[in-house]
Scaffold this motif. Structure first.
Motif, PDB file in Angstrom:
ATOM      1  N   PHE A 282       0.823  -1.001   0.088  1.00  0.00           N
ATOM      2  CA  PHE A 282       0.287   0.221  -0.181  1.00  0.00           C
ATOM      3  C   PHE A 282       0.468   1.204   0.075  1.00  0.00           C
ATOM      4  N   GLU A 283       1.819   1.531   1.446  1.00  0.00           N
ATOM      5  CA  GLU A 283       2.545   2.467   1.410  1.00  0.00           C
ATOM      6  C   GLU A 283       3.251   3.239   0.062  1.00  0.00           C
TER       7      GLU A 283
ATOM      8  N   GLU B 282      -8.237  -1.890  -0.671  1.00  0.00           N
ATOM      9  CA  GLU B 282      -7.263  -1.856  -0.042  1.00  0.00           C
ATOM     10  C   GLU B 282      -7.695  -3.425   1.187  1.00  0.00           C
TER      11      GLU B 282
ATOM     12  N   THR C 271      -8.310  -4.583   4.866  1.00  0.00           N
ATOM     13  CA  THR C 271      -8.774  -4.044   5.953  1.00  0.00           C
ATOM     14  C   THR C 271      -9.506  -4.391   6.997  1.00  0.00           C
TER      15      THR C 271
ATOM     16  N   GLU D  77       1.381  -5.263   5.957  1.00  0.00           N
ATOM     17  CA  GLU D  77       0.675  -4.710   5.695  1.00  0.00           C
ATOM     18  C   GLU D  77      -0.974  -4.101   6.070  1.00  0.00           C
TER      19      GLU D  77
ATOM     20  N   LYS E 186      -4.176   3.146   7.457  1.00  0.00           N
ATOM     21  CA  LYS E 186      -4.084   4.148   5.976  1.00  0.00           C
ATOM     22  C   LYS E 186      -3.665   5.454   5.979  1.00  0.00           C
TER      23      LYS E 186
ATOM     24  N   GLN F  83      -0.916   7.132   6.278  1.00  0.00           N
ATOM     25  CA  GLN F  83      -0.195   6.735   4.978  1.00  0.00           C
ATOM     26  C   GLN F  83      -0.409   7.359   4.462  1.00  0.00           C
TER      27      GLN F  83
END
Ligand code: SAM
Length: 249
Positions: A121-122, A142, A144, A164, A171, A174
């Motif tokens: 993700f990041e 994403e 979660t 992650e 999230k 981020q």
């Protein structure tokens, strides 16, 4: 055939290659409230056979680059787009979503349903942010956690599969740390996992096994997916795909 080739084969000729639905794509689009008076430059990252790409092409005044690693899915998308007269709005691109030819600040919108986890993700936020214009939008789903705590079994499963995995508040942090402002969030309901992904997937198990002569590897692929589905049914109150809508600032 390798296991990966079998997995691709199992997911061909289907509306979606992961959890999601037309209703979710439309809800996300609604939250963004995009301009219609100018032609938008859009990328759909990890588009698969393009269930959401086709919908975006119908709804937006846009030129869409639909990116996926696997040509099998892109061929399917091209065929669908041609049949629907959307061929001039969708251009497919066979590339990895962390290795793209876009220029800095070229895009108005980056869309990605169920695919950013492939590059993290990041990491994805950092790479894709460069391609977005100032004020451009990101729409990304994403995995979660949807509850604050959860049973150890599912916690461990996801921590191993995708370290992650996190709650939405982290999230969102981020996103903020990488220059985005959140403009909307929701998570997919169970229907978007079961009715539009898992049930159609299970309906293809029989013909898939026949096509591959019930081979050991084909049976393993089906067993793995069945285990994933069973796990979802057992722990569906604890995780989903969060859909994050954000603006680059
Ligand atoms: N967006 C589609 C949907 O929601 O139906 C597909 C989602 S599917 C869960 C993930 C997609 O990412 C697959 O189509 C797969 O081929 C693609 N993919 C996986 N790794 C990729 C990579 N490194 N670069 C581009 N696409 C990738």
């Amino acid at each position: 055939m390798t296991e990966l080739e079998l997995i691709i084969d199992l997911h061909k000729n289907s509306e979606r290659q992961g959890p999601g639905s037309e209703k979710d794509t439309l809800r996300a689009l609604d939250l963004l409230n995009l301009p219609t008076d100018q032609k938008l430059k859009v990328a759909d990252m990890g588009c698969g056979s393009g269930g959401q790409t086709i919908l975006l092409a119908k709804k937006l005044n846009a030129q869409i680059r639909a990116v996926d690693l696997f040509p099998e899915f892109l061929e399917e998308l091209n065929e669908k787009a041609q049949k629907l007269g959307l061929g001039d709005k969708i251009l497919t691109l066979e590339k990895s979503i962390d290795d793209l030819p876009f220029k800095n600040e070229e895009l108005d919108l980056i869309w990605s349903e169920g695919a950013i986890y492939n590059i993290g993700f990041e990491n994805g936020l950092k790479i894709w942010s460069d391609y977005l214009k100032m004020g451009g939008y990101l729409a990304v789903s994403e995995i979660t956690w949807i509850s604050h705590s959860r049973p150890k079994e599912i916690e461990q499963f996801w921590k191993t599969e995708y370290p992650e995995v996190d709650v939405a508040s982290n999230k969102i942090k981020q996103l903020e740390n990488n220059g985005f402002t959140l403009v909307g969030y929701f998570y997919l309901d169970q229907e978007s996992w079961i009715e539009t992904y898992y049930k159609p997937l299970q309906a293809r198990f029989g013909t898939f096994l026949k096509r591959h002569n019930n081979s050991e590897l084909a049976r393993k692929v089906i067993e793995d997916y069945q285990a994933e589905i069973d796990l979802y049914h057992k722990f569906k109150d604890y995780y989903s795909y969060g859909f994050y809508l954000a603006k680059k600032n």
